[in-house]
Design a protein around this motif. Sequence first.
Motif, short mmCIF file in Angstrom:
data_model
loop_
_atom_site.label_atom_id
_atom_site.label_comp_id
_atom_site.label_asym_id
_atom_site.label_seq_id
_atom_site.Cartn_x
_atom_site.Cartn_y
_atom_site.Cartn_z
N LEU A 110 0.94 -1.27 0.20
CA LEU A 110 0.03 0.05 -0.04
C LEU A 110 0.83 1.06 -0.10
CD1 LEU A 110 -2.50 -1.00 2.71
CD2 LEU A 110 -2.81 -1.26 0.19
N THR A 111 0.43 2.27 -0.56
CA THR A 111 0.92 3.49 -0.61
C THR A 111 0.62 4.32 0.33
OG1 THR A 111 -0.51 4.27 -2.39
CG2 THR A 111 1.62 3.62 -3.11
N PHE A 112 1.39 5.25 0.89
CA PHE A 112 0.97 6.24 1.88
C PHE A 112 -0.01 7.36 1.40
CE2 PHE A 112 3.30 4.74 5.54
CZ PHE A 112 2.86 5.45 6.48
N SER A 113 -1.10 7.40 2.12
CA SER A 113 -2.05 8.65 1.68
C SER A 113 -1.43 10.05 2.39
CB SER A 113 -3.10 8.23 2.41
OG SER A 113 -4.39 8.52 1.59
#
Lengths: 104, 348
Positions: free
Chosen positions: B20-23
């Motif tokens: 997951l990428t950081f929001s």
Amino acid sequence: MKALFITLLLLIVSATAIAKTVEVAQKDKEFTVAEVEINKGDVVRFVNEDPFFHNVYSLSDTKLFDLGSFPKGEYRDVTFDQAGTVEVECAIHPAMKMKVIVKE
Amino acid sequence: MIKLSRSLIFFCSMLSLYGLTFSSFASQYVFEAGHPSLQRWLLPEEVPAPDNNKTTPERVELGKKLFFDTRLSGDGNMSCATCHNPMFGWSDGLATAKGFKSMVLGRATPTIVNTGYNSIQMWDGRKATLEDQAMGPMESHVEMNMSIPRLVEFLKTSDYAKSFKKAYPDEPIGTETLAKALAAFERTVVSRNSPFDRWVKGEKDALTPAQINGFKVFVDPDKGNCEVCHSAPNFTDNGFHNIGLPSYGAETPDMGRFEFVPIRLMKGAFKTPTVRDITTTAPYFHDGSARTLEDVVDHYITGGVVKTNVSPNMKALTLTDKEKADLVAFLEALTSPQKPFTLPAIPL
Ligand SMILES: [Cu+2]
């Protein structure tokens, strides 16, 4: 061990060939897709990719459910066992909406 | 076998976790005046308006007159501005509103500042747009208690007719144009020139070091954790949360959003209000239970007093006295300079 691992993988793959699992994420306060089309019996996996809690629910006649709330990285599966169109929303953020179209 | 497949699933879910990428959250901000990472906090210059009610000077002028006209109420003594009063930050300074014949109502009057930027209206979100909302108070027996046919007749036969003709030349005078004009006026009541806005735009000295630190506390998930709900740009997620106020412990509490969305999470959940111009609209919360911003912060530190159904996005906070003071100082930097407001002359 390795053989067991492979048969297991195969098992999972063949099982999903019958009842498909489609992934829909919640990211930046949106569902990643506006609409998914699946067959009766298929599963939609709702994954939260935001660093805070979301909810997933539907009050439609075709499929009534409330997945409560869950944090980043967690998911909940819903099996759609009846044909029709299901409007899915997040109760916390009402602008988050999508549709699951379940075909016979 | 079962064990193996379990660990396989675990393995897969761990993989997807790391993938997951950081929001766009706290970790991404650079706390320097004018930095690109901060620009998401600026409100668009133009307040969005629906295609069938684009904002024009004629519509705003008409809406302003209607907003201040006490003859829109049954007793002829209450206007929208009675409760949404510009002298009280477009609210009323009361814990909860007072309606028809001073009847005490159940909820606080929200400010109308920046409501035009929001995608949902009312504490429980029962109205979608400002146009949808506008007729409500006049029709309500506990608020303005007006006979609508009588009102439309009055508007048609008074000097208002000319203003309606100018503002909505192709539409009849009626509830629809009345609501549209009020909404057009409300869209002009905005706050987006606060010290914080000026700092975001690049003015170094617009915020004090304490206020900048307060902003850090506001966005840091491990400190104030406020941005989770009071998100950019209008300090609201247009969402609904039960923040664990003491009043939810009452025998028959206000169920808030649950009355419209019967999902358990929504019991006692209310809409996240903006905190722009917040120093002008005390007391705070839908039940008016917090007198000052310090009281508000003290509430959040508890993580919610009544824990029944409290939002999962709430958590007890560990803040030093300085962080608390800085957080309040930051909230104070969200108020735009208060300009004199010219009252309209009302058509007779
Ligand atoms: Cu959500």
